[in-house]
Design an enzyme around this catalytic site. Structure first.
Site, PDB file in Angstrom:
ATOM      1  N   ARG A   1     -83.337  57.003 -97.160  1.00  0.00           N
ATOM      2  CA  ARG A   1     -83.882  56.362 -96.003  1.00  0.00           C
ATOM      3  C   ARG A   1     -85.257  56.376 -95.867  1.00  0.00           C
ATOM      4  O   ARG A   1     -85.705  55.105 -95.555  1.00  0.00           O
ATOM      5  CB  ARG A   1     -83.534  57.129 -94.848  1.00  0.00           C
ATOM      6  CG  ARG A   1     -81.951  57.126 -94.551  1.00  0.00           C
ATOM      7  CD  ARG A   1     -81.536  58.379 -93.733  1.00  0.00           C
ATOM      8  NE  ARG A   1     -81.207  59.335 -94.927  1.00  0.00           N
ATOM      9  CZ  ARG A   1     -79.776  59.176 -95.230  1.00  0.00           C
ATOM     10  NH1 ARG A   1     -79.044  58.748 -94.913  1.00  0.00           N
ATOM     11  NH2 ARG A   1     -79.768  59.837 -96.409  1.00  0.00           N
ATOM     12  N   THR A   2     -86.021  57.544 -96.079  1.00  0.00           N
ATOM     13  CA  THR A   2     -87.544  57.504 -95.863  1.00  0.00           C
ATOM     14  C   THR A   2     -88.268  56.413 -96.613  1.00  0.00           C
ATOM     15  O   THR A   2     -89.030  55.771 -96.115  1.00  0.00           O
ATOM     16  CB  THR A   2     -88.213  58.749 -95.846  1.00  0.00           C
ATOM     17  OG1 THR A   2     -87.200  59.693 -94.953  1.00  0.00           O
ATOM     18  CG2 THR A   2     -89.564  59.044 -95.549  1.00  0.00           C
TER      19      THR A   2
ATOM     20  N   LYS B   1     -95.792  63.777-118.184  1.00  0.00           N
ATOM     21  CA  LYS B   1     -96.558  64.287-119.361  1.00  0.00           C
ATOM     22  C   LYS B   1     -97.612  65.354-119.032  1.00  0.00           C
ATOM     23  O   LYS B   1     -98.656  65.746-119.726  1.00  0.00           O
ATOM     24  CB  LYS B   1     -97.546  63.154-119.749  1.00  0.00           C
ATOM     25  CG  LYS B   1     -96.664  61.869-120.280  1.00  0.00           C
ATOM     26  CD  LYS B   1     -97.665  60.684-120.776  1.00  0.00           C
ATOM     27  CE  LYS B   1     -96.650  59.518-121.175  1.00  0.00           C
ATOM     28  NZ  LYS B   1     -97.628  58.456-121.737  1.00  0.00           N
TER      29      LYS B   1
ATOM     30  N   ARG C   1     -94.426  62.082-100.049  1.00  0.00           N
ATOM     31  CA  ARG C   1     -93.304  63.138 -99.916  1.00  0.00           C
ATOM     32  C   ARG C   1     -93.529  63.972-101.196  1.00  0.00           C
ATOM     33  O   ARG C   1     -93.594  63.566-102.143  1.00  0.00           O
ATOM     34  CB  ARG C   1     -91.992  62.370 -99.910  1.00  0.00           C
ATOM     35  CG  ARG C   1     -90.867  63.748 -99.951  1.00  0.00           C
ATOM     36  CD  ARG C   1     -89.687  62.863 -99.754  1.00  0.00           C
ATOM     37  NE  ARG C   1     -89.441  62.799 -98.274  1.00  0.00           N
ATOM     38  CZ  ARG C   1     -88.230  62.643 -97.911  1.00  0.00           C
ATOM     39  NH1 ARG C   1     -87.302  62.763 -98.645  1.00  0.00           N
ATOM     40  NH2 ARG C   1     -88.083  62.434 -96.446  1.00  0.00           N
TER      41      ARG C   1
ATOM     42  N   HIS D   1     -92.350  66.390 -90.962  1.00  0.00           N
ATOM     43  CA  HIS D   1     -91.760  65.160 -91.346  1.00  0.00           C
ATOM     44  C   HIS D   1     -91.931  64.294 -90.029  1.00  0.00           C
ATOM     45  O   HIS D   1     -91.132  64.158 -89.474  1.00  0.00           O
ATOM     46  CB  HIS D   1     -90.181  65.386 -91.620  1.00  0.00           C
ATOM     47  CG  HIS D   1     -89.823  64.039 -92.235  1.00  0.00           C
ATOM     48  ND1 HIS D   1     -90.308  62.790 -92.286  1.00  0.00           N
ATOM     49  CD2 HIS D   1     -88.399  63.885 -92.861  1.00  0.00           C
ATOM     50  CE1 HIS D   1     -89.558  61.971 -92.911  1.00  0.00           C
ATOM     51  NE2 HIS D   1     -88.413  62.625 -93.359  1.00  0.00           N
TER      52      HIS D   1
HETATM   53  C1  NCD Z   1     -84.667  64.603 -94.067  1.00  0.00           C
HETATM   54  C2  NCD Z   1     -85.914  65.137 -95.108  1.00  0.00           C
HETATM   55  O1  NCD Z   1     -85.696  64.902 -96.245  1.00  0.00           O
HETATM   56  O2  NCD Z   1     -86.403  66.103 -94.657  1.00  0.00           O
HETATM   57  N1  NCD Z   1     -84.039  63.600 -94.518  1.00  0.00           N
HETATM   58  C3  NCD Z   1     -84.770  62.294 -94.085  1.00  0.00           C
HETATM   59  O3  NCD Z   1     -85.879  62.127 -94.419  1.00  0.00           O
HETATM   60  N2  NCD Z   1     -83.953  61.417 -93.668  1.00  0.00           N
HETATM   61  C4  NCD Z   1     -83.663  65.762 -93.695  1.00  0.00           C
HETATM   62  C5  NCD Z   1     -82.812  66.300 -95.019  1.00  0.00           C
HETATM   63  O4  NCD Z   1     -83.223  66.307 -95.948  1.00  0.00           O
HETATM   64  O5  NCD Z   1     -81.900  67.269 -94.929  1.00  0.00           O
END
Ligand code: NCD
Length: 347
Positions: free
Chosen positions: A54-55, A82, A104, A132
């Protein structure tokens, strides 16, 4: 706003501004050509060192809908494999002349560390258990649209609070917007010291479920669990899962939320995930205008204004933000991307 590392960087006014800006980008999304030239010429790198559906796709679409160039940095096929250090990787990407890095990473604190190695704007797309921020903003946006606002709303967040960056960011943004937040779950999945969190804690989902306006379910973050913190999945579901039976105790107008990915049959029953009170797909849809708003705040005219007044405009006034959508004047009318509403571009 020059970067977004933590929700602690945002005041209530900042959140309200982002919500308004997201409204105008939601309107852009409804057009035949859902695109504005606001970030034309800017380059956004998506550096995801941890899995995401999603993100990542949502940031990718958001940046493209603002006409930015997007570079997807793939860890699997990069020199990270590497043995290249994170710092060398960041400095290499930075040397290519980029404007923003959306990052991320499985380790908490990575985005702030990266911000010390680059002049580009850093946007945190999830770091370890820590933060987040765009998830919290898109959730707040979804709730504002469903409930009309969060002032006085009763929100319960249930599940693996301790390992959840979503819980940390959401508590902060929801309470800034005036909600009352209750954290629910087993003691073993609560943070060890929660005394300075602006929340109430409950270990009995059935006792509170009838009083909530919002029931926010979390996934058990198995990738971050070091030991067995609950007996079995079956037992977990029976006490902490939003089962079909439990969902009948929820108010008919309550909103059910989950950041995804959902483990159907564990924290939420499949039928409940399909319930009309469930806002999961609204949350996903909100991600695009909200992330457009964040990218625009970080890279848009506000930032240009400061830079231009120093280097480019020779003392001339900077162009008004409303000009941001009017740059495509040599295109035929029907191909032009309409400007976003001027009133909402004042940030
Ligand atoms: C979350 C995350 O990655 O922190 N998901 C997301 O970004 N939509 C929550 C999760 O992984 O449970």
């Amino acid at each position: 706003m020059k970067q977004l590392i933590s929700t602690a960087d945002l005041s209530r006014a900042d959140v309200d501004d982002l919500m308004l800006l997201a409204d105008s980008f939601a309107e852009v999304q409804s057009r035949d050509v859902p695109k504005v030239p606001a970030l034309r010429g800017r380059t956004v790198v998506l550096a995801f060192f941890e899995d995401s559906t999603r993100t990542r796709t949502s940031f990718d679409l958001a940046a493209r809908r603002l006409s930015a160039d997007v570079l997807n940095f793939s860890v699997a096929s990069s020199a990270t494999k590497k043995g290249e250090s994170l710092r060398d990787t960041v400095e290499t990407i930075n040397a290519m002349g980029i404007d923003a890095i959306v990052v991320r990473h499985r380790s908490s604190g990575t985005p702030i560390q990266i911000s010390r190695w680059t002049d580009a704007a850093v946007i945190n797309a999830g770091d370890g258990w820590h933060q987040h921020p765009t998830q919290a903003l898109l959730d707040a946006y979804t709730l504002r649209n469903r409930l009309g606002g969060l002032d006085g709303a009763n929100v319960a967040i249930c599940g693996d609070i301790n390992h959840s960056r979503v819980a940390r960011s959401n508590v902060d943004v929801f309470t800034k917007m005036g909600a009352e937040v209750t954290l629910v779950g087993p003691q073993t999945l609560m943070p060890p010291d929660i005394s300075d969190w602006p929340v109430t804690v409950s270990h009995d989902l059935d006792a509170i479920i009838g009083d909530v306006d919002v029931m926010y379910m979390l996934r058990i973050q198995t990738e971050r669990l070091s030991a067995g913190l609950f007996p079995t999945v079956r037992e977990y579901r029976s006490r902490w899962g939003l089962t079909v039976q439990r969902a009948t105790a929820l108010h008919p107008n309550a909103v059910i939320m989950h950041p995804g990915p959902m483990n159907r049959g564990v924290e939420i029953d499949p039928e409940v995930a399909n319930d009309e009170r469930c806002a999961v797909l609204d949350q996903v849809a909100s991600g695009i205008p909200v992330r457009m708003a964040v990218l625009y705040q970080v890279l848009g005219p506000g930032r240009f204004t400061e830079e231009r007044s120093a280097d480019e405009t020779n003392g001339e006034a900077s162009p008004p933000p409303g000009n941001v959508g009017l740059e495509n004047e040599h295109q035929p009318d029907h191909e032009k991307e309409a400007p976003i509403k001027e009133a909402s571009c004042q940030y």
